[in-house]
Write a protein that holds these residues in place. Structure first.
Motif, mmCIF file in Angstrom:
data_model
loop_
_atom_site.group_PDB
_atom_site.id
_atom_site.type_symbol
_atom_site.label_atom_id
_atom_site.label_comp_id
_atom_site.label_asym_id
_atom_site.label_seq_id
_atom_site.Cartn_x
_atom_site.Cartn_y
_atom_site.Cartn_z
ATOM 1 N N SER A 42 49.671 34.901 54.854
ATOM 2 C CA SER A 42 48.462 35.253 54.119
ATOM 3 C C SER A 42 47.884 34.020 53.440
ATOM 4 N N PRO A 43 46.569 33.807 53.539
ATOM 5 C CA PRO A 43 45.967 32.628 52.898
ATOM 6 C C PRO A 43 46.008 32.679 51.380
ATOM 7 N N ILE A 44 46.236 33.861 50.796
ATOM 8 C CA ILE A 44 46.252 33.964 49.336
ATOM 9 C C ILE A 44 47.674 34.051 48.782
ATOM 10 N N GLN A 45 48.666 33.952 49.667
ATOM 11 C CA GLN A 45 50.041 34.108 49.207
ATOM 12 C C GLN A 45 50.919 32.927 49.605
ATOM 13 N N ARG A 46 51.930 32.672 48.773
ATOM 14 C CA ARG A 46 53.000 31.745 49.076
ATOM 15 C C ARG A 46 54.315 32.422 48.709
ATOM 16 N N TYR A 47 55.392 32.021 49.382
ATOM 17 C CA TYR A 47 56.658 32.721 49.210
ATOM 18 C C TYR A 47 57.676 31.823 48.531
ATOM 19 N N GLY A 48 58.282 32.345 47.457
ATOM 20 C CA GLY A 48 59.336 31.632 46.751
ATOM 21 C C GLY A 48 60.697 32.164 47.156
ATOM 22 N N LEU A 49 61.640 32.188 46.220
ATOM 23 C CA LEU A 49 62.979 32.706 46.500
ATOM 24 C C LEU A 49 63.034 34.168 46.084
ATOM 25 N N GLY A 50 62.615 35.041 46.999
ATOM 26 C CA GLY A 50 62.539 36.459 46.681
ATOM 27 C C GLY A 50 61.342 36.834 45.839
ATOM 28 N N LEU A 51 60.412 35.929 45.645
ATOM 29 C CA LEU A 51 59.183 36.176 44.894
ATOM 30 C C LEU A 51 57.971 35.770 45.720
ATOM 31 N N ILE A 52 56.923 36.559 45.639
ATOM 32 C CA ILE A 52 55.665 36.219 46.300
ATOM 33 C C ILE A 52 54.646 35.841 45.229
ATOM 34 N N ARG A 53 53.975 34.716 45.425
ATOM 35 C CA ARG A 53 52.889 34.319 44.539
ATOM 36 C C ARG A 53 51.569 34.650 45.224
ATOM 37 N N THR A 54 50.742 35.453 44.553
ATOM 38 C CA THR A 54 49.459 35.875 45.109
ATOM 39 C C THR A 54 48.333 35.345 44.232
ATOM 40 N N ARG A 55 47.377 34.656 44.840
ATOM 41 C CA ARG A 55 46.228 34.123 44.104
ATOM 42 C C ARG A 55 45.035 35.062 44.297
ATOM 43 N N LEU A 56 44.590 35.676 43.203
ATOM 44 C CA LEU A 56 43.445 36.576 43.211
ATOM 45 C C LEU A 56 42.344 35.995 42.329
ATOM 46 N N PRO A 57 41.109 36.517 42.435
ATOM 47 C CA PRO A 57 40.018 35.978 41.612
ATOM 48 C C PRO A 57 40.299 36.015 40.106
ATOM 49 N N CYS A 58 41.150 36.968 39.689
ATOM 50 C CA CYS A 58 41.423 37.111 38.257
ATOM 51 C C CYS A 58 42.698 36.396 37.820
ATOM 52 N N GLY A 59 43.349 35.664 38.714
ATOM 53 C CA GLY A 59 44.527 34.914 38.305
ATOM 54 C C GLY A 59 45.648 34.943 39.323
#
Length: 245
Positions: free
Chosen positions: A173-190
């Motif tokens: 996904s262009p708005i997501q990156r994957y950590g160690l069992g955590l997903i970081r999602t970038r949305l317009p609000c943060g």
């Protein structure tokens, strides 16, 4: 490496990939069968590696099963006991359990599916041993929220361990990156941190905004096989309002 298992860059094939229902149909045909973790690993590793370790990203439930076996080997205790001692009890997650038996203990929402069938059916009774370390935790939206608040506030792990969890690699996904069992999602609000989950009959979405000012926990008692276009649009609208509304 353990890191590659945690961030899904190991290249190990998934024993239950979304695009192939062969294994899921075996589960449905034998709903009360107790699957052993090493059986699940054997199914995944019977396939050739998808790529060289670290070369790219591909979600692998097999990796989570291997991580569960590593926990047991390192601690000398069953995985369920380690989860209870290290997470469930200290965080007072009283509605959360590691549940691999065919019947969910206590009151619970019935789950529904349509995998391999024309009409929906109740799939509440099925041994979650087939997901083991990859998804056999039963919980509530409230407990999920408490877990993520405690984790991301730095009250569950030492700061350096949480920092390791938040080191990410690219995901499809262009708005997501994957950590160690955590997903970081970038949305317009943060930025949001969390992780979703899906098993037969159930789905969950759990995310916390990086500034700590908003949490979104959504639980569904239906899996993707039941969500048609209208339901998908409604869910997307709900998530848009919940995250940034």
């Amino acid at each position: 490496t353990v890191r590659q298992l945690l961030n899904h860059t190991s290249g190990i094939a998934d024993y239950a990939p979304d695009e192939d229902e062969t294994f899921i149909r075996r589960v449905l045909a034998n709903r009360e069968t107790t699957w052993q973790p090493r059986e699940l690993v054997a199914i995944g590793t019977a396939h050739p590696p998808l790529f060289a370790p670290g070369a790219r990203w591909s979600y692998s439930n097999t990796g989570y099963i291997l991580l569960g076996l590593i926990v047991e080997a390192a601690s000398g205790n069953p995985l369920g006991a380690e989860l209870q001692q290290r997470i469930f009890a200290p965080l007072r997650l009283r509605a959360t359990s590691f549940d691999t038996k065919p019947r969910i203990a206590g009151r619970h929402a019935h789950g529904y599916s349509r995998v391999g069938a024309r009409r929906r059916f109740d799939i509440s009774v099925v041994s979650q041993s087939w997901t083991w370390a990859a998804g056999a935790i039963v919980s509530t939206a409230g407990d999920l929220g408490r877990f993520y608040r405690t984790l991301l506030d730095g009250h569950l792990l030492r700061p350096e361990l949480l920092a390791e969890m938040e080191m990410t690699v690219p995901a499809p996904s262009p708005i997501q990156r994957y950590g160690l069992g955590l997903i970081r999602t970038r949305l317009p609000c943060g930025l949001f941190w969390g992780h979703g989950g899906e098993t037969l009959g159930y789905q969950s979405f759990a995310d916390s905004r990086a500034d700590g000012k908003r949490q979104v926990m959504i639980a569904l008692n239906a899996d993707q096989s039941l969500l048609g276009p209208r339901a998908q649009r409604a869910l997307e609208r709900l998530r848009a309002i919940a995250y940034c509304g």
